[in-house]
Each structure stands twice: as structure tokens, then as C-alpha cells.
Design a protein around this motif. Sequence first.
Motif, PDB file in Angstrom:
ATOM      1  N   LYS A 242       1.105  -1.308  -0.068  1.00  0.00           N
ATOM      2  CA  LYS A 242       0.046   0.046   0.175  1.00  0.00           C
ATOM      3  C   LYS A 242       0.852   1.406  -0.104  1.00  0.00           C
ATOM      4  O   LYS A 242       0.241   2.451  -0.001  1.00  0.00           O
ATOM      5  CB  LYS A 242      -1.082   0.086   1.129  1.00  0.00           C
ATOM      6  CG  LYS A 242      -1.923  -1.133   1.489  1.00  0.00           C
ATOM      7  CD  LYS A 242      -2.703  -1.545  -0.119  1.00  0.00           C
ATOM      8  CE  LYS A 242      -3.747  -0.304  -0.086  1.00  0.00           C
ATOM      9  NZ  LYS A 242      -4.483  -0.639  -1.411  1.00  0.00           N
ATOM     10  N   GLY A 243       2.319   1.030  -0.059  1.00  0.00           N
ATOM     11  CA  GLY A 243       3.054   2.080  -0.205  1.00  0.00           C
ATOM     12  C   GLY A 243       3.542   2.696   1.300  1.00  0.00           C
ATOM     13  O   GLY A 243       4.248   3.824   1.295  1.00  0.00           O
ATOM     14  N   MET A 244       3.203   2.028   2.054  1.00  0.00           N
ATOM     15  CA  MET A 244       3.490   2.325   3.750  1.00  0.00           C
ATOM     16  C   MET A 244       5.116   2.214   3.754  1.00  0.00           C
ATOM     17  O   MET A 244       5.273   0.886   3.467  1.00  0.00           O
ATOM     18  CB  MET A 244       2.634   1.837   4.752  1.00  0.00           C
ATOM     19  CG  MET A 244       1.219   2.255   4.404  1.00  0.00           C
ATOM     20  SD  MET A 244       0.922   4.182   4.749  1.00  0.00           S
ATOM     21  CE  MET A 244       0.871   4.643   3.127  1.00  0.00           C
ATOM     22  N   ASP A 493      -7.884  -0.166   4.540  1.00  0.00           N
ATOM     23  CA  ASP A 493      -7.183  -0.295   3.343  1.00  0.00           C
ATOM     24  C   ASP A 493      -7.434   1.193   2.673  1.00  0.00           C
ATOM     25  O   ASP A 493      -6.065   1.727   1.906  1.00  0.00           O
ATOM     26  CB  ASP A 493      -7.780  -1.200   2.504  1.00  0.00           C
ATOM     27  CG  ASP A 493      -7.197  -1.325   1.204  1.00  0.00           C
ATOM     28  OD1 ASP A 493      -6.167  -2.161   1.018  1.00  0.00           O
ATOM     29  OD2 ASP A 493      -7.574  -0.871   0.119  1.00  0.00           O
ATOM     30  N   ARG A 494      -8.641   1.916   2.800  1.00  0.00           N
ATOM     31  CA  ARG A 494      -8.651   3.065   2.174  1.00  0.00           C
ATOM     32  C   ARG A 494      -7.757   4.146   2.820  1.00  0.00           C
ATOM     33  O   ARG A 494      -7.170   4.945   2.236  1.00  0.00           O
ATOM     34  CB  ARG A 494     -10.242   3.439   2.120  1.00  0.00           C
ATOM     35  CG  ARG A 494     -10.356   4.847   1.472  1.00  0.00           C
ATOM     36  CD  ARG A 494     -10.126   4.936   0.243  1.00  0.00           C
ATOM     37  NE  ARG A 494     -10.629   6.175  -0.411  1.00  0.00           N
ATOM     38  CZ  ARG A 494      -9.896   6.663  -1.638  1.00  0.00           C
ATOM     39  NH1 ARG A 494      -8.962   6.278  -2.044  1.00  0.00           N
ATOM     40  NH2 ARG A 494     -10.535   7.760  -2.138  1.00  0.00           N
ATOM     41  N   LEU A 495      -7.554   4.118   4.039  1.00  0.00           N
ATOM     42  CA  LEU A 495      -6.643   5.163   4.822  1.00  0.00           C
ATOM     43  C   LEU A 495      -5.196   4.924   4.302  1.00  0.00           C
ATOM     44  O   LEU A 495      -4.528   5.950   4.192  1.00  0.00           O
ATOM     45  CB  LEU A 495      -6.577   4.957   6.245  1.00  0.00           C
ATOM     46  CG  LEU A 495      -6.052   5.911   7.186  1.00  0.00           C
ATOM     47  CD1 LEU A 495      -6.585   7.257   6.775  1.00  0.00           C
ATOM     48  CD2 LEU A 495      -6.165   5.412   8.421  1.00  0.00           C
ATOM     49  N   TRP A 496      -4.860   3.766   4.080  1.00  0.00           N
ATOM     50  CA  TRP A 496      -3.245   3.554   3.464  1.00  0.00           C
ATOM     51  C   TRP A 496      -3.268   3.969   2.153  1.00  0.00           C
ATOM     52  O   TRP A 496      -2.122   4.932   1.675  1.00  0.00           O
ATOM     53  CB  TRP A 496      -3.033   2.275   3.551  1.00  0.00           C
ATOM     54  CG  TRP A 496      -3.023   1.548   4.669  1.00  0.00           C
ATOM     55  CD1 TRP A 496      -3.838   0.316   4.790  1.00  0.00           C
ATOM     56  CD2 TRP A 496      -2.549   1.547   6.047  1.00  0.00           C
ATOM     57  NE1 TRP A 496      -3.662  -0.258   6.361  1.00  0.00           N
ATOM     58  CE2 TRP A 496      -3.256   0.747   6.874  1.00  0.00           C
ATOM     59  CE3 TRP A 496      -1.937   2.819   6.446  1.00  0.00           C
ATOM     60  CZ2 TRP A 496      -2.815   0.673   8.164  1.00  0.00           C
ATOM     61  CZ3 TRP A 496      -1.617   2.792   7.877  1.00  0.00           C
ATOM     62  CH2 TRP A 496      -1.876   1.744   8.549  1.00  0.00           C
ATOM     63  N   GLU A 497      -4.254   4.070   1.354  1.00  0.00           N
ATOM     64  CA  GLU A 497      -4.325   4.600  -0.119  1.00  0.00           C
ATOM     65  C   GLU A 497      -4.277   6.102  -0.007  1.00  0.00           C
ATOM     66  O   GLU A 497      -3.438   6.782  -0.706  1.00  0.00           O
ATOM     67  CB  GLU A 497      -5.507   4.227  -0.820  1.00  0.00           C
ATOM     68  CG  GLU A 497      -5.560   2.920  -1.078  1.00  0.00           C
ATOM     69  CD  GLU A 497      -6.973   2.411  -1.979  1.00  0.00           C
ATOM     70  OE1 GLU A 497      -6.880   1.523  -2.675  1.00  0.00           O
ATOM     71  OE2 GLU A 497      -7.686   3.373  -1.984  1.00  0.00           O
ATOM     72  N   LEU A 498      -4.988   6.697   0.914  1.00  0.00           N
ATOM     73  CA  LEU A 498      -4.950   8.282   0.874  1.00  0.00           C
ATOM     74  C   LEU A 498      -3.654   8.700   1.624  1.00  0.00           C
ATOM     75  O   LEU A 498      -3.354   9.776   0.966  1.00  0.00           O
ATOM     76  CB  LEU A 498      -6.201   8.643   1.927  1.00  0.00           C
ATOM     77  CG  LEU A 498      -7.728   8.272   1.492  1.00  0.00           C
ATOM     78  CD1 LEU A 498      -8.481   8.381   2.577  1.00  0.00           C
ATOM     79  CD2 LEU A 498      -8.113   9.142   0.371  1.00  0.00           C
ATOM     80  N   TRP A 562      -3.509  21.184 -10.231  1.00  0.00           N
ATOM     81  CA  TRP A 562      -4.294  20.828  -9.052  1.00  0.00           C
ATOM     82  C   TRP A 562      -4.173  19.177  -8.781  1.00  0.00           C
ATOM     83  O   TRP A 562      -4.148  18.739  -9.774  1.00  0.00           O
ATOM     84  CB  TRP A 562      -6.115  20.982  -9.252  1.00  0.00           C
ATOM     85  CG  TRP A 562      -6.306  22.448  -9.484  1.00  0.00           C
ATOM     86  CD1 TRP A 562      -6.325  23.269 -10.575  1.00  0.00           C
ATOM     87  CD2 TRP A 562      -6.895  23.288  -8.245  1.00  0.00           C
ATOM     88  NE1 TRP A 562      -6.504  24.529 -10.109  1.00  0.00           N
ATOM     89  CE2 TRP A 562      -7.113  24.486  -8.735  1.00  0.00           C
ATOM     90  CE3 TRP A 562      -7.217  22.923  -7.052  1.00  0.00           C
ATOM     91  CZ2 TRP A 562      -7.725  25.574  -8.258  1.00  0.00           C
ATOM     92  CZ3 TRP A 562      -7.898  24.036  -6.345  1.00  0.00           C
ATOM     93  CH2 TRP A 562      -8.076  25.404  -6.830  1.00  0.00           C
ATOM     94  N   PHE A 563      -4.552  19.035  -7.557  1.00  0.00           N
ATOM     95  CA  PHE A 563      -4.150  17.564  -7.357  1.00  0.00           C
ATOM     96  C   PHE A 563      -5.425  16.956  -6.463  1.00  0.00           C
ATOM     97  O   PHE A 563      -5.680  17.918  -5.567  1.00  0.00           O
ATOM     98  CB  PHE A 563      -2.636  17.479  -6.145  1.00  0.00           C
ATOM     99  CG  PHE A 563      -2.641  15.971  -5.828  1.00  0.00           C
ATOM    100  CD1 PHE A 563      -1.921  15.126  -6.591  1.00  0.00           C
ATOM    101  CD2 PHE A 563      -2.824  15.633  -4.589  1.00  0.00           C
ATOM    102  CE1 PHE A 563      -1.630  13.824  -6.387  1.00  0.00           C
ATOM    103  CE2 PHE A 563      -2.739  14.272  -4.169  1.00  0.00           C
ATOM    104  CZ  PHE A 563      -1.934  13.257  -5.088  1.00  0.00           C
ATOM    105  N   ASP A 564      -5.798  15.927  -6.593  1.00  0.00           N
ATOM    106  CA  ASP A 564      -6.901  15.141  -5.943  1.00  0.00           C
ATOM    107  C   ASP A 564      -6.301  14.380  -4.984  1.00  0.00           C
ATOM    108  O   ASP A 564      -6.106  13.062  -5.090  1.00  0.00           O
ATOM    109  CB  ASP A 564      -7.674  14.309  -7.227  1.00  0.00           C
ATOM    110  CG  ASP A 564      -8.888  13.940  -6.796  1.00  0.00           C
ATOM    111  OD1 ASP A 564      -9.270  14.058  -5.546  1.00  0.00           O
ATOM    112  OD2 ASP A 564      -9.811  13.358  -7.443  1.00  0.00           O
ATOM    113  N   PRO A 565      -6.610  14.625  -3.491  1.00  0.00           N
ATOM    114  CA  PRO A 565      -6.267  14.003  -2.562  1.00  0.00           C
ATOM    115  C   PRO A 565      -7.037  12.906  -2.340  1.00  0.00           C
ATOM    116  O   PRO A 565      -6.678  11.856  -1.501  1.00  0.00           O
ATOM    117  CB  PRO A 565      -6.461  14.879  -1.151  1.00  0.00           C
ATOM    118  CG  PRO A 565      -6.809  16.335  -1.994  1.00  0.00           C
ATOM    119  CD  PRO A 565      -7.497  16.241  -3.118  1.00  0.00           C
ATOM    120  N   LEU A 566      -8.319  12.645  -2.812  1.00  0.00           N
ATOM    121  CA  LEU A 566      -9.243  11.337  -2.851  1.00  0.00           C
ATOM    122  C   LEU A 566      -8.680  10.241  -3.795  1.00  0.00           C
ATOM    123  O   LEU A 566      -8.817   9.137  -3.642  1.00  0.00           O
ATOM    124  CB  LEU A 566     -10.477  11.575  -2.796  1.00  0.00           C
ATOM    125  CG  LEU A 566     -11.310  12.230  -1.662  1.00  0.00           C
ATOM    126  CD1 LEU A 566     -12.576  12.787  -1.785  1.00  0.00           C
ATOM    127  CD2 LEU A 566     -11.446  11.019  -0.527  1.00  0.00           C
TER     128      LEU A 566
END
Length: 608
Positions: A242-244, A493-498, A562-566
Motif C-alpha cells: 500500500k506504499g507504507m 485499506d482506504r486510509l493507507w491509499e489516501l 491541481w491535485f486530487d487528495p481522494l
Amino acid sequence: MFTYYLIVALFFGACAEEQKEISLPEHHQWHTVTLDFEGPETSEKAAENPFLNYRLQVEFKHADTNYTIQGFYAADGNAAETSADSGNIWRVRFTPDRLGEWSYHAVLQQGDSIALKEDSETGNTIDITDADGAFLVVPSDKQAPDFRSKGRLRVSNGYFRFGDTGDYWIKGGADSPENLLAYEDFDGTYRMQTSNSEGEASTNDTIHSYTPHLNDWQEGDPTWQNGKGKGLIGALNYLASKGMNAVYFLAMNIEGDGKDVWPYAAPDNFTRFDVSKLEQWEMVFQHMQSKGMLLHMVLQETENETMLDEGDTGPLRQLYLRELMARFGHHLALQFNLGEENGPADFTPIAQNDVQRKAMIRFLTKIDPYDHPLLLHTHSHEPARTDVLDSIVGFKDLDGLSLQVDKREGAAAVVETWKEKSREAGHGWLISMDEIGMWHTGAVPDAIDPEHDSLRRYVLWGTLLSGAAGVEWYYGARNRYNDLNTEDWRTTDRLWELTHYAMRFFEDHLPYWEMQPEHTLVNSKEAYCFRKAGEVYAVYLPDYEEYSIDLSSVEGTFTVQWFDPLNGGDLQQGSLTTLTGGSVQNLGLPPKADKKDWVVLLRVAKEK
């Protein structure tokens, strides 16, 4: 004739020298060199304590530098597999930072409490095999994210930085479970006592198995004793996928919340260590480093910070710290944390004081040959947090804060406050946002909070854009999946993505180590602005509105993207392509007309 013999002698001498160079064992730069020496037969329980009454020191020399590294008792040399508690192997681990030839000289000495003494002449020297030798260090063969491709992680300009390559590095990862090492596949690991105390996560007599992550283990990954370790190794694989790049864990929680992690052979004897357990920890730590994951090692809890030597850095604390340094200090990305919630508070009045805290920091700095980052974990609110930090801000041997904040809406302001206070004190701190409250909640599963709106806004983007060097996510004490019983990191899982989206934005687009927060430049108290004046501005906007930024003090033309944080991804184009300095400027609108947050990136336009 004399000339002939001289030529022959020179030829064969040169060949012998060349043969010597060719025959040296080769090791790679930044890879751990492990050397074993056969010495006296002993055991963890021997009357002559092998951890206290023996001292192995190995001097490693290079033309440009030298290190003196402490070794340790390794039982039979294969204790992770055999669970041996006896044997005649003494071991040292060293990570070379220079290419070329190294030599080493090892000395094993015996004497009363010699492990705690500095005088190299103290004690009786004990014969060991192969005490002298040499090896050749060649370039690393690893690629990122493996830390062996980058070198050793240190602190520079208030951020993590690789000392060899000079690359900066930003952290994102897991703060829970804090008792990561309370794992059923480690030798001698169990829960001493269950708990249902107010203010703590509830526990039963079950420790971690990480069964949900068994399928994340991959062929070729480490195991021990016929397949043990797959659950934890798989869990770390998942987090890395997940990139952590960081995991927080306690090295000792005797008397603490979990009461299930300690390096000792028994939790009531602080001079004897569990060799096989620590070798199994080492296998996990090696895997983490190969995955590019920082070891965030927390040395104690608020409940046990006076357990050793009543808080002083006396013989028991010194032995504990020396043993951890000898066994694990060789790792390239290792952050020492002085202790969870260090210092007194209303719920933990018996605690280390300022003198004891500084003594422990000084001792760690003295015995660390590698200059690992050393941080202090804080209390969550005022005045307990400030009471501790006001007395230690500016202390040169402390690299920064592992920050805890109870109310997430104020997290960015706390980061900014202590960054500024530390700079004013003459020693700017690295500050990592490592535990967000409230204590009972923290980060909840995706099923309850699918987009983690408040964490994403106030903690993730808010603290990073206020100068934080990274974030770690704490699961809270009263959640179903809490800070002690978490088995499955997929629940967030979603928190790791964000988190990964934010990390990539900083890594790809910002010279963040040169930037400062200046939130008041934007006409909203809900926005965050991080800038390198006149060059680059990163602005977090909480919703789809038209905002303005004050560029009156700078000149030039700035591109607008612009960057999309979601959703992450590439930079996008909004309603404006450029802005001009010299006045307050409208930022325009983001690419999509939706009621969610965006990050706008302004960069000075390059001349064609």
C-alpha cells in the motif's frame, strides 16, 4: 643475476598482493556484515551471566573511518531455528558505509558487569576464533524501496534524509498495534495478564497470529522453524504493497497496556535476554528493511518508564539499551523513541523527570555508532505535553518529537508551534504526527468512515503542510480493532491509499525540506498553505469554492495545477493556468465541480 632475482621477487610479491586482494571475502555496501566467533561455552542462565559479565567489541577499520561495534551472545549461532539458549557463538553485526577494504579486530573480555564499562583495558581477555580479518566492500546490488540501495537514514533540516545519497524521505505507516511483537510464532511470547482498565484497550489471553495476512506471505520470504512467521511477514508485505514505509512497535511493555512484549528470557529478570526470540525479531526486522519500512522502535511505555533503575540510566537500563543497540543498531532505517507518553501526567504521575530523560538520551547517543534518529513521544494535550517539552526544547541530542494530539482539528497548529519553538531554541526538531486521538477512537475502519474525512483533512494534509515529517495511524483503545488486538491492516485499506497519495505528492512535487507553513496567505481559516516564498506553494482547500492567495510580497508568474487528495494521480488543470505575483490573486476553480477538498500547486514559471 641479482637483477633477475629481484624482478622475479617483485613479480611474485605483486602476484601475492593481488591474490590477497582477490581472495578477500566480498560484502555489499549498506548490507549487514555478520561475523561469528567461537568462544566460551555458556548459556542464558549461566552463573557467569553472558549478557552482563562478558563484552565483545569489534573494531572495524577503513582508510577513511573506523567504528567500534558492540557484539552479543548468540547461543548456538542458529537460535532462531533451534530455540537454543546455550552455545559458544559470539556475534557482531556491522553495516559498512564505505567501499573498499575493511579490516577488523575482535576482543572478548570477561569481568564483573564488564558489559556496562567503558574502559577497554578492564577485564580478562578470552580467546575466540578468527578474531582478526578483512573483507572488501563493493557497491550495493539492491534497488528501492530496499534501504540497502539508499544508505542510512538520519535527520537533517527537520526531516528524514539518507546520509549517503542526500535524498529526503517522508514517512507514512502504522502506529497500531503497538504490541506488534506480541506474536505467537516468537519464542517465549505470551500475555502476562489480561486487562480491561479504563483508558486502555481491553485484552484477553490471546496474542497476535495475523491469520488474515497469511496469504500475503510470498514464496522466498523468511520463515523459521518449519513455516513460522508467515502471518506477520505477510502483514508487513501488505502494508508495503500500500506504499507504507514505517511501523511503530514497543520493544518492552511489561507493566504496560499489553504486557506481552519483552526482550528478556523471563519478564521478571532484567539481566537475561532471550536469544532465540531476539533472533526471530531480527529476521522480521531484516524483511522490513528490504521492503523499505522504517523500524520505529519504542523503548518503553508511560507505565514502565521508571521500572528500570527507578527511571535513572543505571545498570539495568544501560544493559537493556546496549543489548538492543548491539543486536539491532546495524539497521539502516531505525528510529529510537524514548518512550510512549514520556513524562508525568494526571493519569501517570510516577514518571521519568527531566534529568532522567536527558540522561537516557545522552546515553543512547553515546552508544549509538550510527547516529539513528532519536525522538520523544509526547502526551496528547496541554499542560502535560508542554510541561515536558518546555524543559527539553533545544536539547541537542534529541532529534525531535513523535507527536500525540488528542483533538485532530488542532493537530496542524501543534506541529507548527513546536517546529517554531525548536527553531527559536536553536535546534530545529523533526516532528512526526504519530498518534491522533481521541485516545478511545483514533482511526476507525473504512466500513465506519469510508473516506476518513477528518483524518485526511486535519491530520494528513494539515500536519504535512505544517512541517510534519510523516504520519502514522493509531487505531484507538475502544474500537473493535484496537491498538492491542489488531490482526488485519486491511480494515483501513482506504486510509493507507489516501496516505500514499499525500506522500507521493510531497515526494514528486515539493522541496518540502525547504518550505515553511504560512496558512494566513489564503483567505480561509480552513485552508493550509506550505511555501518556499516566490518559488512554490502547496495549498489545501477544504471544498469547491473560489479562494485567493496573497502573493503581494513576491514577483513572477506562477503555473497553477491541481491535485486530487481522494484519488491521487497526475496533476490536473483547473480554470486558470497562471497567476502573477505582486498582489492578492484568485486561485480559480479545480477541475471538477464537486464538494470535496483539493490541493492547488503553484510553481514559478520557468523562463523559456
